[in-house]
Write a protein that holds these residues in place. Structure first.
Motif, PDB file in Angstrom:
ATOM      1  N   ASP A  55      -0.554  -1.660  -9.114  1.00 33.76           N
ATOM      2  CA  ASP A  55      -1.147  -2.440 -10.124  1.00 33.76           C
ATOM      3  C   ASP A  55      -2.459  -1.755 -10.597  1.00 33.76           C
ATOM      4  O   ASP A  55      -3.305  -2.333 -10.968  1.00 33.76           O
ATOM      5  CB  ASP A  55      -1.020  -3.910  -9.911  1.00 33.76           C
ATOM      6  N   GLY A  56      -2.537  -0.629 -10.641  1.00 35.28           N
ATOM      7  CA  GLY A  56      -3.593   0.096 -10.897  1.00 35.28           C
ATOM      8  C   GLY A  56      -4.838   0.366 -10.019  1.00 35.28           C
ATOM      9  O   GLY A  56      -5.894   0.985 -10.344  1.00 35.28           O
ATOM     10  N   ALA A  57      -4.614   0.097  -8.895  1.00 36.19           N
ATOM     11  CA  ALA A  57      -5.870  -0.002  -7.905  1.00 36.19           C
ATOM     12  C   ALA A  57      -5.232   0.812  -6.480  1.00 36.19           C
ATOM     13  O   ALA A  57      -4.079   0.801  -6.265  1.00 36.19           O
ATOM     14  CB  ALA A  57      -6.164  -1.446  -7.435  1.00 36.19           C
ATOM     15  N   PRO A  58      -5.982   1.497  -6.002  1.00 40.05           N
ATOM     16  CA  PRO A  58      -5.340   2.248  -4.608  1.00 40.05           C
ATOM     17  C   PRO A  58      -5.043   1.247  -3.677  1.00 40.05           C
ATOM     18  O   PRO A  58      -5.354   0.252  -3.462  1.00 40.05           O
ATOM     19  CB  PRO A  58      -6.909   2.864  -4.230  1.00 40.05           C
ATOM     20  N   LEU A  59      -4.050   1.932  -3.075  1.00 43.02           N
ATOM     21  CA  LEU A  59      -3.243   0.922  -1.852  1.00 43.02           C
ATOM     22  C   LEU A  59      -4.079   0.898  -0.811  1.00 43.02           C
ATOM     23  O   LEU A  59      -4.891   1.875  -0.360  1.00 43.02           O
ATOM     24  CB  LEU A  59      -1.902   1.851  -1.677  1.00 43.02           C
ATOM     25  N   THR A  60      -4.173  -0.115  -0.076  1.00 32.14           N
ATOM     26  CA  THR A  60      -4.949  -0.253   1.107  1.00 32.14           C
ATOM     27  C   THR A  60      -3.783  -0.861   2.293  1.00 32.14           C
ATOM     28  O   THR A  60      -2.823  -0.920   1.988  1.00 32.14           O
ATOM     29  CB  THR A  60      -6.094  -1.510   1.146  1.00 32.14           C
ATOM     30  N   THR A  61      -4.343  -0.797   3.494  1.00 30.84           N
ATOM     31  CA  THR A  61      -3.541  -0.766   4.478  1.00 30.84           C
ATOM     32  C   THR A  61      -3.093  -2.206   4.577  1.00 30.84           C
ATOM     33  O   THR A  61      -2.049  -2.693   5.047  1.00 30.84           O
ATOM     34  CB  THR A  61      -4.131  -0.326   6.040  1.00 30.84           C
ATOM     35  N   ALA A  62      -3.962  -3.134   4.204  1.00 32.92           N
ATOM     36  CA  ALA A  62      -3.637  -4.682   4.095  1.00 32.92           C
ATOM     37  C   ALA A  62      -2.378  -4.899   3.191  1.00 32.92           C
ATOM     38  O   ALA A  62      -1.961  -6.111   3.402  1.00 32.92           O
ATOM     39  CB  ALA A  62      -4.642  -5.483   3.694  1.00 32.92           C
ATOM     40  N   GLN A  63      -1.940  -3.996   2.323  1.00 31.34           N
ATOM     41  CA  GLN A  63      -1.142  -4.245   1.267  1.00 31.34           C
ATOM     42  C   GLN A  63       0.109  -3.664   1.587  1.00 31.34           C
ATOM     43  O   GLN A  63       1.352  -3.744   1.117  1.00 31.34           O
ATOM     44  CB  GLN A  63      -1.470  -3.532  -0.067  1.00 31.34           C
ATOM     45  N   VAL A  64       0.055  -2.941   2.765  1.00 33.09           N
ATOM     46  CA  VAL A  64       1.466  -2.636   3.445  1.00 33.09           C
ATOM     47  C   VAL A  64       2.086  -3.352   4.446  1.00 33.09           C
ATOM     48  O   VAL A  64       1.345  -3.681   5.387  1.00 33.09           O
ATOM     49  CB  VAL A  64       1.214  -0.971   3.992  1.00 33.09           C
ATOM     50  N   ARG A  65       3.227  -4.255   4.045  1.00 35.34           N
ATOM     51  CA  ARG A  65       3.815  -5.061   4.911  1.00 35.34           C
ATOM     52  C   ARG A  65       4.894  -4.420   5.950  1.00 35.34           C
ATOM     53  O   ARG A  65       5.670  -3.429   5.358  1.00 35.34           O
ATOM     54  CB  ARG A  65       4.407  -6.079   4.130  1.00 35.34           C
ATOM     55  N   THR A  66       4.903  -4.698   7.005  1.00 37.71           N
ATOM     56  CA  THR A  66       6.029  -3.947   7.933  1.00 37.71           C
ATOM     57  C   THR A  66       6.689  -5.025   8.753  1.00 37.71           C
ATOM     58  O   THR A  66       6.044  -6.231   9.062  1.00 37.71           O
ATOM     59  CB  THR A  66       5.251  -2.843   8.694  1.00 37.71           C
ATOM     60  N   ASN A  67       7.722  -4.606   9.625  1.00 36.64           N
ATOM     61  CA  ASN A  67       8.395  -5.501  10.497  1.00 36.64           C
ATOM     62  C   ASN A  67       8.106  -4.853  11.821  1.00 36.64           C
ATOM     63  O   ASN A  67       7.375  -3.834  12.092  1.00 36.64           O
ATOM     64  CB  ASN A  67       9.607  -5.841  10.221  1.00 36.64           C
ATOM     65  N   GLN A  68       8.512  -5.267  12.907  1.00 38.03           N
ATOM     66  CA  GLN A  68       8.399  -4.849  14.464  1.00 38.03           C
ATOM     67  C   GLN A  68       9.010  -3.485  14.468  1.00 38.03           C
ATOM     68  O   GLN A  68       8.788  -2.787  15.598  1.00 38.03           O
ATOM     69  CB  GLN A  68       8.767  -5.798  15.195  1.00 38.03           C
ATOM     70  N   PHE A  69       9.780  -3.041  13.725  1.00 34.22           N
ATOM     71  CA  PHE A  69      10.504  -1.677  13.986  1.00 34.22           C
ATOM     72  C   PHE A  69      10.065  -0.515  12.994  1.00 34.22           C
ATOM     73  O   PHE A  69      10.578   0.521  12.697  1.00 34.22           O
ATOM     74  CB  PHE A  69      12.128  -2.022  13.448  1.00 34.22           C
ATOM     75  N   VAL A  70       8.686  -0.693  12.583  1.00 30.63           N
ATOM     76  CA  VAL A  70       8.046   0.272  11.743  1.00 30.63           C
ATOM     77  C   VAL A  70       6.705   0.643  12.545  1.00 30.63           C
ATOM     78  O   VAL A  70       5.916  -0.096  12.984  1.00 30.63           O
ATOM     79  CB  VAL A  70       7.637  -0.512  10.428  1.00 30.63           C
ATOM     80  N   SER A  71       6.588   1.912  12.685  1.00 26.06           N
ATOM     81  CA  SER A  71       5.267   2.473  13.402  1.00 26.06           C
ATOM     82  C   SER A  71       4.840   3.782  12.603  1.00 26.06           C
ATOM     83  O   SER A  71       5.697   4.394  11.689  1.00 26.06           O
ATOM     84  CB  SER A  71       5.773   2.733  14.849  1.00 26.06           C
ATOM     85  N   GLY A  72       3.630   4.180  12.799  1.00 27.00           N
ATOM     86  CA  GLY A  72       3.005   5.278  12.344  1.00 27.00           C
ATOM     87  C   GLY A  72       2.853   5.542  11.079  1.00 27.00           C
ATOM     88  O   GLY A  72       3.133   6.479  10.312  1.00 27.00           O
ATOM     89  N   VAL A  73       2.527   4.377  10.232  1.00 30.51           N
ATOM     90  CA  VAL A  73       2.331   4.443   8.819  1.00 30.51           C
ATOM     91  C   VAL A  73       0.748   4.592   8.492  1.00 30.51           C
ATOM     92  O   VAL A  73      -0.066   3.913   9.171  1.00 30.51           O
ATOM     93  CB  VAL A  73       2.648   2.999   8.275  1.00 30.51           C
ATOM     94  N   THR A  74       0.540   5.481   7.602  1.00 32.49           N
ATOM     95  CA  THR A  74      -0.821   6.175   7.299  1.00 32.49           C
ATOM     96  C   THR A  74      -0.972   5.891   5.798  1.00 32.49           C
ATOM     97  O   THR A  74      -0.199   6.070   5.062  1.00 32.49           O
ATOM     98  CB  THR A  74      -1.322   7.327   7.667  1.00 32.49           C
ATOM     99  N   VAL A  75      -2.242   5.108   5.356  1.00 29.95           N
ATOM    100  CA  VAL A  75      -2.753   5.177   3.787  1.00 29.95           C
ATOM    101  C   VAL A  75      -3.756   6.231   3.700  1.00 29.95           C
ATOM    102  O   VAL A  75      -4.816   5.838   4.703  1.00 29.95           O
ATOM    103  CB  VAL A  75      -2.802   3.769   3.558  1.00 29.95           C
ATOM    104  N   SER A  76      -3.773   7.142   2.766  1.00 34.47           N
ATOM    105  CA  SER A  76      -4.851   7.486   2.311  1.00 34.47           C
ATOM    106  C   SER A  76      -5.031   8.019   0.816  1.00 34.47           C
ATOM    107  O   SER A  76      -4.170   7.640   0.043  1.00 34.47           O
ATOM    108  CB  SER A  76      -4.925   9.189   3.146  1.00 34.47           C
TER     109      SER A  76
END
Length: 57
Positions: free
Chosen positions: A36-57
């Motif tokens: 929505d026009g703003a840089p993605l933050t880690t707080a905006q990334v939703r995961t479940n227990q089977f997700v690991s190793g996600v980086t945001v930059s």
């Protein structure tokens, strides 16, 4: 997996989900992603227990 220079016009979060411990999601790099026009933050990334190793930059 790397997602780079991506803009999503009408979203407030990004969801990543694995199916189970055998069919998970790992090693995802989110680079220069905007929601929505703003840089993605880690707080905006939703995961479940089977997700690991996600980086945001």
């Amino acid at each position: 997996m790397r997602l780079r220079a991506l803009t999503i016009a009408t979203a407030v979060a990004l969801s990543l989900s694995g199916w189970d411990a055998t069919h998970g999601v790992s090693g995802v790099a989110l680079e220069d992603v905007a929601l929505d026009g703003a840089p993605l933050t880690t707080a905006q990334v939703r995961t479940n227990q089977f997700v690991s190793g996600v980086t945001v930059s």
